[in-house]
Design an enzyme around this catalytic site. Structure first.
Site, mmCIF file in Angstrom:
data_model
loop_
_atom_site.group_PDB
_atom_site.id
_atom_site.type_symbol
_atom_site.label_atom_id
_atom_site.label_comp_id
_atom_site.label_asym_id
_atom_site.label_seq_id
_atom_site.Cartn_x
_atom_site.Cartn_y
_atom_site.Cartn_z
ATOM 1 N N ARG A 5 0.840 -1.212 0.000
ATOM 2 C CA ARG A 5 0.000 0.000 0.000
ATOM 3 C C ARG A 5 0.873 1.260 0.000
ATOM 4 N NH1 ARG A 5 0.271 3.708 2.710
ATOM 5 N NH2 ARG A 5 0.141 2.573 4.652
ATOM 6 N N SER A 6 2.009 1.218 0.705
ATOM 7 C CA SER A 6 2.902 2.386 0.715
ATOM 8 C C SER A 6 3.405 2.687 -0.695
ATOM 9 C CB SER A 6 4.121 2.139 1.610
ATOM 10 O OG SER A 6 3.726 1.924 2.941
ATOM 11 N N ILE A 22 12.895 7.985 2.712
ATOM 12 C CA ILE A 22 12.057 8.248 1.542
ATOM 13 C C ILE A 22 11.661 6.929 0.872
ATOM 14 C CG2 ILE A 22 11.878 9.510 -0.640
ATOM 15 C CD1 ILE A 22 12.227 11.225 2.037
ATOM 16 N N PHE A 81 1.610 22.965 18.773
ATOM 17 C CA PHE A 81 2.794 22.317 18.200
ATOM 18 C C PHE A 81 4.089 22.887 18.770
ATOM 19 C CE2 PHE A 81 -0.478 21.547 15.064
ATOM 20 C CZ PHE A 81 -0.234 20.251 14.675
ATOM 21 N N LEU A 126 0.297 15.240 1.688
ATOM 22 C CA LEU A 126 0.248 14.273 2.791
ATOM 23 C C LEU A 126 -1.197 13.981 3.186
ATOM 24 C CD1 LEU A 126 3.268 15.570 4.892
ATOM 25 C CD2 LEU A 126 3.155 13.459 3.564
ATOM 26 N N GLU A 163 3.748 9.884 7.745
ATOM 27 C CA GLU A 163 2.568 10.669 7.348
ATOM 28 C C GLU A 163 1.918 11.347 8.535
ATOM 29 O OE1 GLU A 163 1.404 10.928 4.244
ATOM 30 O OE2 GLU A 163 2.505 9.354 3.208
ATOM 31 N N GLY A 164 2.756 11.872 9.432
ATOM 32 C CA GLY A 164 2.251 12.500 10.653
ATOM 33 C C GLY A 164 2.156 11.446 11.734
ATOM 34 N N PRO A 205 17.042 14.366 7.885
ATOM 35 C CA PRO A 205 17.534 13.708 9.099
ATOM 36 C C PRO A 205 17.112 14.439 10.374
ATOM 37 C CG PRO A 205 19.263 13.803 7.441
ATOM 38 C CD PRO A 205 18.091 14.553 6.876
#
Ligand SMILES: Cc1cc2nc3c(=O)[nH]c(=O)nc-3n(C[C@H](O)[C@H](O)[C@H](O)COP(=O)(O)OP(=O)(O)OC[C@H]3O[C@@H](n4cnc5c(N)ncnc54)[C@H](O)[C@@H]3O)c2cc1C
Length: 389
Positions: A95-96, A168, A388, A244, A368-369, A139
């Site tokens: 799926r990724s 990545i 945040f 995203l 993805e968060g 990084p």
């Protein structure tokens, strides 16, 4: 083990159109027949099976919501969600691969690209002839991409890119990278062909999670790209964050698929495994676990479906997607851990699926968060106050 039977406790099948069910069933069959037989070996070897790319393209899973004029299938977002659900029933790495190609490479080109970029790249990406990756994380900057150090400097008609991206997906196996870089007081997006001088994408090895997925560094050392490689409409962080949101939406369905795979395996196992002279399924503690998991999976399905319908009506928000990604991935990880336990020692063997899904979901809850970052996004939506910083 018995053939896969997806849990559908509330007859959610009724909620899907005939076309949506057909797309889902086609992908389900492909995953069962073609992908699952070899996945344990691929996972162990740390490989993504690239030989399946043409078949995935034929299935139409790369950017399926992309309009047909650009080579996509023009499907709705619920059909896309069902595709993600079925692919992740196979493996989160599968799926990724598809999420990155569709939501993080094709979607930004469609949304922020020029007409020329759309015509050049989208049909090739949909056909799997070009594989793409999405380079945002560095990084030292993951949850806070605004801190990125990668730079884009204008030089005549060209741009010079310098920096390093990390974690990545598909980097090493891709031909095209969507790269975000800082320029003066904003951020720009570029389509970088991976054979440009100064560009390299070494693979990151030694993962215990998402092993059947290629994860890479992107190294950019004085990489020169023409201005025509810049995504003209991508200015500021809104662009990468909106990409995203697309991918997270798919993850919220995918996680349900991983949970379904684990649940189905644990249910069959509990019916067959004899402990203290009776099937495991005949004891109250396993029944409670199954009842809890079935309830949570059903709630996850409902959440993903509602967000999908809102998305198709143009009424969804990033906070909706945060809620669905956050809840469904945490739910799937809990389900995977419980199922792993229910299989006893067999639960840690790659002859069964639960351990592999459990390990994979440790990445899905971070990328993805992260879970916590989505908590803050929902908190901000509710209170109007960002926490945040
Ligand atoms: C297998 C895999 C594939 C990936 N693929 C891609 C890809 O294709 N492209 C890409 O760009 N990136 C990719 N990523 C990177 C991923 O998106 C980042 O790892 C993620 O955003 C988290 O960033 P980080 O690892 O730097 O963690 P950090 O940001 O350092 O976070 C560490 C911890 O701190 C918490 N935290 C951070 N900020 C706050 C805060 N303000 N308040 C409270 N808690 C906070 C986090 O929730 C987490 O628990 C991938 C990651 C993995 C593991």
């Amino acid at each position: 083990m018995a053939p896969y039977k997806q849990l559908d406790f509330l007859s959610l099948d009724d909620q899907f159109s005939e076309d949506e069910r057909m797309v889902r069933d086609t992908v389900r069959e492909w995953v069962g027949d073609r992908f699952l037989p070899g996945i344990a070996e691929q996972f162990e070897a740390g490989n993504f099976p690239m030989e399946f790319v043409p078949e995935l393209a034929d299935l139409g899973v790369f950017g399926p919501t992309t309009p047909e004029e650009y080579g996509g299938a023009g499907l709705n977002n619920v059909a896309y969600g069902l595709i993600c659900q079925e692919l992740e029933r196979g493996d989160s790495g599968l799926r990724s691969f598809v999420s990155v190609q569709g939501s993080l490479v094709m979607w930004p080109i469609l949304e922020y690209g020029s007409e020329e970029q759309k015509r050049q790249w989208l049909p090739q990406l949909a056909a799997g002839k070009v594989i793409g990756c999405f380079g945002l994380t560095e990084p030292d900057f993951g949850s806070n991409p605004g801190g990125m150090l990668t730079t884009a400097v204008r030089k005549g008609k060209d741009w010079v890119l310098n920096g390093r991206k990390m974690w990545i997906t598909n980097g090493t196996v891709s031909q095209l990278s969507v790269v975000f870089a800082r320029h003066e007081d904003t951020y720009l997006g570029f389509l970088v062909e991976n054979d440009r001088p100064g560009f390299s994408a070494p693979e990151q090895k030694h993962k215990f999670s998402l092993r059947a997925s290629v994860t890479s560094e992107l190294v950019l050392e004085d990489v020169v790209v023409p201005d025509s490689a810049r995504l003209p409409l991508a200015k500021g962080l809104r662009a990468p964050l909106s990409c995203l949101t697309q991918a997270r939406y798919g993850i919220s369905w995918g996680a349900v698929g991983a949970a379904q795979a684990c649940f189905d395996e644990a249910l069959s196992y509990a019916k067959e495994r004899i402990v203290f002279d009776k099937p495991l399924a005949a004891f109250q503690i396993p029944q409670k676990k199954l009842a809890d998991m079935a309830t949570q999976i059903t709630l996850g399905q409902l959440l993903a479906l509602r967000v999908g319908r809102l998305k198709d009506q143009g009424r969804y928000t990033p906070a909706h997607v945060s809620m669905a990604k956050r809840n469904n991935v945490a739910m799937a990880l809990d389900v995977a851990r419980t199922c792993r336990d229910m299989l006893g020692a067999n639960g840690i063997s790659l002859e069964y699926q639960v351990g592999r899904h459990m390990c994979n979901l440790e990445s899905v809850i971070t990328y993805e968060g992260t879970h916590d970052i989505h908590t803050l996004a929902i908190g901000q939506e509710l209170t109007g106050i960002q926490a945040f910083r």
